[in-house]
Scaffold this motif. Structure first.
Motif, PDB file in Angstrom:
ATOM      1  N   ILE A 273       4.883   1.227   9.493  1.00  0.00           N
ATOM      2  CA  ILE A 273       3.987   2.780  10.668  1.00  0.00           C
ATOM      3  C   ILE A 273       2.811   1.914  10.544  1.00  0.00           C
ATOM      4  O   ILE A 273       2.456   1.851  11.433  1.00  0.00           O
ATOM      5  CB  ILE A 273       3.825   3.759  10.356  1.00  0.00           C
ATOM      6  CG1 ILE A 273       6.150   4.312  10.078  1.00  0.00           C
ATOM      7  CG2 ILE A 273       3.688   4.770  11.351  1.00  0.00           C
ATOM      8  CD1 ILE A 273       6.615   3.689  11.395  1.00  0.00           C
ATOM      9  N   THR A 274       2.308   1.497   9.620  1.00  0.00           N
ATOM     10  CA  THR A 274       0.853   1.466  10.421  1.00  0.00           C
ATOM     11  C   THR A 274       0.413   0.351  11.136  1.00  0.00           C
ATOM     12  O   THR A 274      -0.451   0.534  11.914  1.00  0.00           O
ATOM     13  CB  THR A 274      -0.015   0.978   8.936  1.00  0.00           C
ATOM     14  OG1 THR A 274      -0.590   2.804   8.234  1.00  0.00           O
ATOM     15  CG2 THR A 274      -1.673   1.024   9.103  1.00  0.00           C
ATOM     16  N   GLU A 275       1.209  -1.083  10.722  1.00  0.00           N
ATOM     17  CA  GLU A 275       1.052  -2.520  11.386  1.00  0.00           C
ATOM     18  C   GLU A 275       1.625  -2.271  12.379  1.00  0.00           C
ATOM     19  O   GLU A 275       0.824  -2.611  13.842  1.00  0.00           O
ATOM     20  CB  GLU A 275       2.236  -3.241  10.697  1.00  0.00           C
ATOM     21  CG  GLU A 275       2.017  -5.277  11.160  1.00  0.00           C
ATOM     22  CD  GLU A 275       2.120  -5.742  10.208  1.00  0.00           C
ATOM     23  OE1 GLU A 275       2.897  -7.303  10.901  1.00  0.00           O
ATOM     24  OE2 GLU A 275       3.169  -5.007   9.166  1.00  0.00           O
ATOM     25  N   LEU A 339      -0.036   8.268   6.871  1.00  0.00           N
ATOM     26  CA  LEU A 339      -1.281   8.897   5.094  1.00  0.00           C
ATOM     27  C   LEU A 339      -0.632   8.525   3.846  1.00  0.00           C
ATOM     28  O   LEU A 339      -1.102   7.846   3.280  1.00  0.00           O
ATOM     29  CB  LEU A 339      -1.620  10.227   5.765  1.00  0.00           C
ATOM     30  CG  LEU A 339      -2.097  11.289   5.303  1.00  0.00           C
ATOM     31  CD1 LEU A 339      -2.312  12.563   5.518  1.00  0.00           C
ATOM     32  CD2 LEU A 339      -0.986  11.976   3.196  1.00  0.00           C
ATOM     33  N   GLY A 340       0.763   8.697   4.215  1.00  0.00           N
ATOM     34  CA  GLY A 340       1.260   7.658   3.108  1.00  0.00           C
ATOM     35  C   GLY A 340       1.623   6.913   2.684  1.00  0.00           C
ATOM     36  O   GLY A 340       1.097   6.555   1.590  1.00  0.00           O
ATOM     37  N   GLU A 341       1.231   5.514   3.534  1.00  0.00           N
ATOM     38  CA  GLU A 341       1.142   4.639   3.580  1.00  0.00           C
ATOM     39  C   GLU A 341       0.103   4.177   2.712  1.00  0.00           C
ATOM     40  O   GLU A 341      -0.199   3.303   1.651  1.00  0.00           O
ATOM     41  CB  GLU A 341       1.306   3.619   4.301  1.00  0.00           C
ATOM     42  CG  GLU A 341       2.980   3.012   5.656  1.00  0.00           C
ATOM     43  CD  GLU A 341       2.990   2.882   6.390  1.00  0.00           C
ATOM     44  OE1 GLU A 341       4.351   3.063   6.931  1.00  0.00           O
ATOM     45  OE2 GLU A 341       1.755   2.372   7.482  1.00  0.00           O
ATOM     46  N   ALA A 344       0.184   4.733  -1.267  1.00  0.00           N
ATOM     47  CA  ALA A 344       0.679   3.796  -1.262  1.00  0.00           C
ATOM     48  C   ALA A 344      -0.350   2.117  -1.552  1.00  0.00           C
ATOM     49  O   ALA A 344       0.247   1.744  -2.397  1.00  0.00           O
ATOM     50  CB  ALA A 344       1.921   3.538  -0.590  1.00  0.00           C
ATOM     51  N   THR A 345      -0.941   1.933  -0.249  1.00  0.00           N
ATOM     52  CA  THR A 345      -1.914   0.457  -0.502  1.00  0.00           C
ATOM     53  C   THR A 345      -2.645   1.745  -1.583  1.00  0.00           C
ATOM     54  O   THR A 345      -2.949  -0.043  -2.586  1.00  0.00           O
ATOM     55  CB  THR A 345      -2.035   1.097   1.053  1.00  0.00           C
ATOM     56  OG1 THR A 345      -1.464   0.628   1.844  1.00  0.00           O
ATOM     57  CG2 THR A 345      -2.606  -0.787   1.002  1.00  0.00           C
ATOM     58  N   GLY A 346      -3.089   2.452  -1.698  1.00  0.00           N
ATOM     59  CA  GLY A 346      -4.568   2.739  -2.591  1.00  0.00           C
ATOM     60  C   GLY A 346      -4.052   2.391  -3.890  1.00  0.00           C
ATOM     61  O   GLY A 346      -4.119   1.784  -4.926  1.00  0.00           O
ATOM     62  N   VAL A 351       2.351  -3.726  -1.349  1.00  0.00           N
ATOM     63  CA  VAL A 351       3.886  -2.991  -1.512  1.00  0.00           C
ATOM     64  C   VAL A 351       4.330  -3.055   0.196  1.00  0.00           C
ATOM     65  O   VAL A 351       4.995  -3.208   0.591  1.00  0.00           O
ATOM     66  CB  VAL A 351       3.881  -1.660  -1.668  1.00  0.00           C
ATOM     67  CG1 VAL A 351       3.412  -0.987  -0.787  1.00  0.00           C
ATOM     68  CG2 VAL A 351       4.878  -1.301  -2.082  1.00  0.00           C
ATOM     69  N   LEU A 352       3.003  -3.136   1.407  1.00  0.00           N
ATOM     70  CA  LEU A 352       2.960  -2.970   2.433  1.00  0.00           C
ATOM     71  C   LEU A 352       3.465  -4.526   2.939  1.00  0.00           C
ATOM     72  O   LEU A 352       3.271  -4.583   4.098  1.00  0.00           O
ATOM     73  CB  LEU A 352       2.327  -1.852   3.460  1.00  0.00           C
ATOM     74  CG  LEU A 352       2.058  -0.817   2.911  1.00  0.00           C
ATOM     75  CD1 LEU A 352       1.161  -0.283   3.493  1.00  0.00           C
ATOM     76  CD2 LEU A 352       3.972  -0.440   3.047  1.00  0.00           C
TER      77      LEU A 352
END
Length: 473
Positions: A273-275, A339-341, A344-346, A351-352
């Motif tokens: 969703i970020t991308e 926010l969840g991504e 997860a990225t942190g 992963v993304l």
């Protein structure tokens, strides 16, 4: 007036091109200003007064900022201008929503006093342009434009006026001063316009009967497969409708020697969703980044503040699209996943970046969000979501709601779905309108332009087109 209508293609556009391109250089901007005001009056009648009012507030406000000596006076002028512009937007777009919710709480019967307020076409887009200009002048990023004709021409330029993209003054002012008019630029613009017209008329309007039929069906009669089909079909319709409009706006501007930035970059090829939000409606997402997210502190003050800022930005993004709880929840839905991504990225930085995430994560999530955007109420969206989560229900794979649809809708859906699902990054439209194409592609682009205009007009004249979806925002 819409770009796909015959009165635009065969009457207004030829006149606009003839007047603007063959006029003396000194008459280019005045003639384009008059044509743009005529275009908006034709589209919105007397609401052209709202457009003119925004031009006056932005122009005079910026001049006042330039002559203010103290920080306090500059802040006062900027605040006053912003309050006026936002106040106009709130009155026409949000007052009814505010009053209805106040009435639900207080029982004041206020809605009876605020009926009949019509939303002027494009008010969200040109209000945000005015705000970005004033904020940039206030920040001293750009000087105020003293030439009222040049500024008014930029502000009212008809290709981007009613559905974007949101064009910032600092990005295009040099083109309005010295338009890059040439045969090559005109050809690229014409092909881009024709490609956008094809996306709108042949795919978006072709797919439209599918989500329309399913969303209009009784809520408790929608099957599992119909609910997913409605969500995916609407996602395809919305993308081809709005990216088609953006292509047409970019192409029209190029025909007049003005260059707009891209507004879509194959967003359904995203893996997160970020991308997606880096590639979807870019002019809006970057506007919120530069004028809301970063001024609130962005990600500079720790994780909690960053998460708060993200949720505020996406709540406002949702409400920008419409005064409704469905739009607010749609914005928060995307904000929560971003926010969840981030979390997860942190923890798992790579992963993304996995390509398979597009199919098992991104496409299901973004498709699941579209019922919120399309539904007229939260109850309708929730009923679609319930159906989408019940693959084992009786008649789960029934397609009764769409069985009477024409073959053309099925073909349009298949074409749109192929682009929706296939992973390739190559864009046919960008290939045709490349600045470095060879002679063969140049000829192919010219042929495509002619065929697209003819085919789309046959469809349009048969009554097979609808207004652009983003006109309502």
């Amino acid at each position: 007036m819409v770009f796909s209508a015959s009165n635009f293609l065969f009457f207004f556009l030829p006149i606009a091109l003839s007047v603007a391109l063959f006029a003396k250089p000194s008459a280019f901007r005045p003639s384009l200003l008059v044509l743009s005001l005529v275009f908006y009056y034709w589209s919105s009648d007397t609401y052209v007064i709202i457009l003119v009012a925004d031009v006056v507030v932005a122009y005079l406000g910026a001049l006042a900022l330039d002559v203010c000596g103290s920080t306090r006076s500059r802040n006062a002028v900027a605040t006053s201008a912003v309050v006026i512009l936002v106040g106009i937007l709130v009155f026409f777009k949000y007052l009814d929503f505010i009053v209805m919710n106040v009435d639900l709480i207080s029982g004041s019967k206020l809605p009876m006093k605020f009926t009949g307020i019509v939303l002027p076409i494009g008010i969200s887009f040109f209000t945000f342009q005015a705000l970005s200009y004033l904020i940039d002048v206030h920040r001293r990023a750009i000087p105020a434009e003293p030439n009222v004709v040049l500024f008014s021409t930029y502000f009212t330029f008809f290709p981007h006026l009613i559905a974007g993209p949101i064009v910032r003054y600092r990005d295009v002012v040099e083109d309005f001063r010295e338009p890059k008019i040439s045969l090559a630029s005109f050809s690229v613009g014409a092909t881009r316009f024709a490609h956008g017209l094809m996306k709108k008329v042949m795919i978006a309007d072709g797919v439209a009967p599918i989500p329309d039929a399913i969303f209009a069906a009784p809520h408790d009669s929608i099957s599992f497969i119909s609910a997913w089909l409605a969500a995916a079909a609407y996602g395809i319709q919305l993308y081809f409708d709005f990216s088609g409009y953006s292509d047409m706006a970019i192409g029209l501007a190029r025909m007049f020697g003005i260059r707009f930035a891209e507004n879509f970059k194959r967003p359904y090829a995203s893996r997160s969703i970020t991308e997606f939000w880096r590639l979807w409606h870019i002019s809006l997402s970057t506007w919120f980044r530069d004028y809301l997210y970063i001024p609130m502190g962005g990600s500079r003050h720790g994780r909690i503040a960053t998460y708060r800022n993200l949720l505020i930005v996406f709540a406002v993004t949702g409400l920008w699209h419409g005064a409704s709880w469905t739009f607010l929840c749609w914005g928060l839905f995307h904000g929560l996943f971003i926010l969840g991504e981030r979390v997860a990225t942190g923890r798992w930085p790579k992963v993304l970046e996995k390509g398979w995430l597009r199919y098992v994560y991104f496409l299901p999530v973004v498709t699941f969000s579209w019922p919120l955007f399309r539904s007229t109420s939260l109850e309708q969206a929730i009923s679609l979501w319930k159906a989408m989560g019940l693959p084992g229900a009786a008649d789960a794979f029934s397609l009764d709601a769409v069985s009477p649809l024409a073959t053309t809708s099925i073909i349009a859906l298949a074409i749109g779905a192929a682009i929706y699902v296939l992973p390739g990054r190559l864009s046919f439209g960008q290939l045709l309108t490349s600045e470095t194409i060879g002679d063969r592609l140049y000829i192919a682009g010219a042929c495509y332009t002619v065929v697209a205009l003819v085919v789309c007009q046959v469809v349009a004249l048969s009554g097979g087109y609808t207004p652009f979806l983003y006109f309502q925002f």
